[in-house]
Motif scaffolding. Structure first.
Motif, mmCIF file in Angstrom:
data_model
loop_
_atom_site.group_PDB
_atom_site.id
_atom_site.type_symbol
_atom_site.label_atom_id
_atom_site.label_comp_id
_atom_site.label_asym_id
_atom_site.label_seq_id
_atom_site.Cartn_x
_atom_site.Cartn_y
_atom_site.Cartn_z
ATOM 1 N N THR A 235 0.820 -1.225 0.000
ATOM 2 C CA THR A 235 0.000 0.000 0.000
ATOM 3 C C THR A 235 0.852 1.272 0.000
ATOM 4 O OG1 THR A 235 -0.020 0.090 2.412
ATOM 5 C CG2 THR A 235 -1.777 -1.186 1.356
ATOM 6 N N GLY A 236 2.084 1.154 0.472
ATOM 7 C CA GLY A 236 2.935 2.341 0.609
ATOM 8 C C GLY A 236 2.606 3.148 1.853
ATOM 9 N N ASP A 237 1.777 2.584 2.745
ATOM 10 C CA ASP A 237 1.422 3.313 3.978
ATOM 11 C C ASP A 237 2.470 3.107 5.058
ATOM 12 O OD1 ASP A 237 -0.926 4.099 2.797
ATOM 13 O OD2 ASP A 237 -2.114 2.454 3.686
ATOM 14 N N TRP A 238 2.710 4.177 5.809
ATOM 15 C CA TRP A 238 3.630 4.056 6.937
ATOM 16 C C TRP A 238 2.958 3.326 8.098
ATOM 17 C CZ3 TRP A 238 8.612 4.661 6.353
ATOM 18 C CH2 TRP A 238 9.056 5.460 5.304
ATOM 19 N N LEU A 239 3.672 2.390 8.708
ATOM 20 C CA LEU A 239 3.122 1.606 9.819
ATOM 21 C C LEU A 239 3.738 2.034 11.144
ATOM 22 C CD1 LEU A 239 3.371 -1.875 8.029
ATOM 23 C CD2 LEU A 239 1.360 -0.388 8.210
ATOM 24 N N ASP A 240 4.826 2.757 11.072
ATOM 25 C CA ASP A 240 5.489 3.282 12.277
ATOM 26 C C ASP A 240 6.157 4.585 11.839
ATOM 27 O OD1 ASP A 240 7.238 3.957 14.343
ATOM 28 O OD2 ASP A 240 7.805 1.880 14.759
ATOM 29 N N THR A 241 5.735 5.682 12.427
ATOM 30 C CA THR A 241 6.179 6.997 11.922
ATOM 31 C C THR A 241 7.358 7.581 12.700
ATOM 32 O OG1 THR A 241 4.559 8.165 13.274
ATOM 33 C CG2 THR A 241 3.875 7.542 11.049
ATOM 34 N N ARG A 242 7.983 6.728 13.527
ATOM 35 C CA ARG A 242 9.157 7.257 14.239
ATOM 36 C C ARG A 242 10.346 7.360 13.279
ATOM 37 N NH1 ARG A 242 9.113 3.262 19.195
ATOM 38 N NH2 ARG A 242 8.253 2.046 17.495
ATOM 39 N N SER A 243 10.971 8.512 13.288
ATOM 40 C CA SER A 243 12.093 8.763 12.397
ATOM 41 C C SER A 243 13.384 8.884 13.203
ATOM 42 C CB SER A 243 11.832 10.067 11.630
ATOM 43 O OG SER A 243 12.743 10.173 10.571
#
Ligand code: DMJ
Length: 453
Positions: A228-236
């Motif tokens: 899907t290209g969706d982020w599953l964890d947005t910690r950078s």
């Protein structure tokens, strides 16, 4: 670094400076320490040969071997080749070459991790081909990469995590920037060497598709769905699961002159320095932040994050590179090794193991060669002593599971032979057997020589 600097110019700035050691000035007998590192390599290598020959790796306490999958891929043997070459261990190099060329095949019904097999095996084989001229290594690399190609058949072009080497069946849709974006140096070099563009194109598309999904502030997260290209964890952050994505943006420009990679790197480093960099009284760090808001979510600095000093050197930011290395060295001396995760706010260990990682040593190597500052060779002496004092056991070196107790595992990582000891040797060696002017090290420290225009 400015984008107007041409590739040859950058190579000169960064890579010419990689042979400028001066024994007298250092107050350290660099030849002596280079030789000591060579002895430790031979200790670990002979342990592997005696107790685990033919396996992927050595268990140095039980004196046995381990494999990653149901069948061996000779990981440690392939990974050790480029280090043996650099250390001048010609006979070992020839013997291991013969063994691998006669035994290694990929017609195996096993699911392998695309990222790990690319950086350890594909990179090792390509590098061995360039160092030895043995066409058999290139054929093996070509065969392996063609079996990995099905991973790229996703709607996004970002690769599946696993592929079966025999059937080409793929699986694993939750991935991360490191696993998606650390392929182009190996796949791209293979394209240059075989003339088959497909490898470059697939790995480049994966890298670009990932970059396109960066947040408005210009950051990427820790986990992404490749369908899907969706982020599953947005910690950078710059640590494990993201780290070498950044490294390959810059190195792909160095190696291939790919301007788009340079542009992606320049935008990324600006975001990293804006949102992740963290100035504290106890040092300069890169912490964790939410990729969308830029808000600090963790004050962790991990063992893998330490690679960034070397990347900053290549980028030309010696100031941040030096300060980051000072912070990493502070952590190393505090615990006598580097914890997997260190909380720089509370000054406590957030994750205990030390997996024989090379990153802080790697950055010391880049910094020494860029600055000639003896500080970095003195760091090297500390690293060597720690490895001997706490990790050396039985027939090799083992991961430390707990930095308080220094309890050891029964496992020696293949990258200990490929990376950790190679960078430690290079830090002390004034006479590495490579023309480093035209070399880019992969994320696994396999030298790739730019033999193309
Ligand atoms: C190595 O396998 C590679 O450097 C990878 O990019 C991340 N780090 C490990 C060793 O720590």
């Amino acid at each position: 670094m400015n984008s107007h600097i041409t590739l040859p110019g950058l190579l000169l700035t960064v890579l010419l400076s990689m042979q400028c050691g001066d024994v007298e000035k250092d107050g350290i007998d660099a030849d002596f320490y280079a030789n000591e590192v060579k002895k430790e390599f031979l200790y670990a290598w002979n342990g592997y040969k005696e107790h685990a020959w033919g396996y992927d790796g050595l268990r140095p306490q039980s004196n046995t071997g381990y494999n990653w999958y149901d069948e061996t891929l000779y990981l440690s043997a392939v990974e050790a080749l480029s280090t043996m070459y650099i250390l001048g261990l010609d006979e070992e190099f020839r013997h291991t070459t013969k063994f691998i060329l006669s035994r290694l095949s990929f017609d195996k019904d096993i699911y392998v991790k695309n990222f790990e097999i690319t950086i350890r095996l594909l990179g090792g084989l390509i590098s061995a081909y360039q160092l030895s001229g043995e066409k058999g290594f290139l054929n093996l690399a070509d065969d392996l990469a063609s079996r990995l190609l099905p991973v790229f058949e996703t709607p996004t072009g970002m690769p599946y995590v696993y592929v079966n080497l025999k059937t080409g069946v793929v699986r694993g849709t939750e991935s991360n920037p490191a696993e998606i974006g650390t392929l182009l140096v190996e796949f791209g070099a293979l394209s240059k060497l075989t003339g088959n563009r497909v490898y470059y194109d697939k790995a480049k598309k994966a890298l670009v598709e990932l970059y396109k999904r960066r947040s408005p502030p210009g950051l990427v997260g820790t986990k992404i769905d490749v369908i899907t290209g969706d982020w599953l964890d947005t910690r950078s952050h710059i640590g494990a699961a993201i780290d070498s994505y950044y490294e390959y943006l810059l190195k792909s420009w160095l190696l291939f002159g790919d301007e788009e990679c340079l542009m992606m790197w320049e935008e990324s480093i600006a975001a990293i320095n804006t949102y992740l960099a963290d100035e504290r009284e106890n040092g300069f760090w890169y912490g964790h932040a939410d990729m969308y808001t830029g808000e600090r979510v963790r004050t962790w600095y991990g063992a893998l994050d330490a690679f960034f000093g070397g990347v900053l050197v290549i980028h030309g930011d010696l100031e941040r590179a030096r300060r980051l290395q000072d912070s990493g060295y502070y952590v190393w001396t505090k615990f006598r090794l580097q914890p997997e995760q260190f909380d720089y706010e509370t000054e406590t260990i957030a994750s205990h193991p030390y997996y024989l990682n090379p990153e802080l040593i790697e950055s010391a190597y880049y910094l020494y060669n860029a600055t000639g500052d003896p500080l970095y060779r003195r760091m090297g002496v500390t690293f060597l002593n720690s490895l001997r004092d706490y990790c050396k056991i039985g027939s090799g070196f083992a991961d430390v599971m707990n930095l308080d107790t220094k309890e050891l595992s029964d496992r020696m990582e293949s990258y200990f032979l490929a990376e950790t000891l190679k960078y430690l040797y290079l830090l002390f060696s004034d006479a590495a057997l490579l023309d480093l002017k035209h070399v880019v090290f992969t994320t696994e420290a396999h030298p790739i020589q730019k033999t193309w225009k």
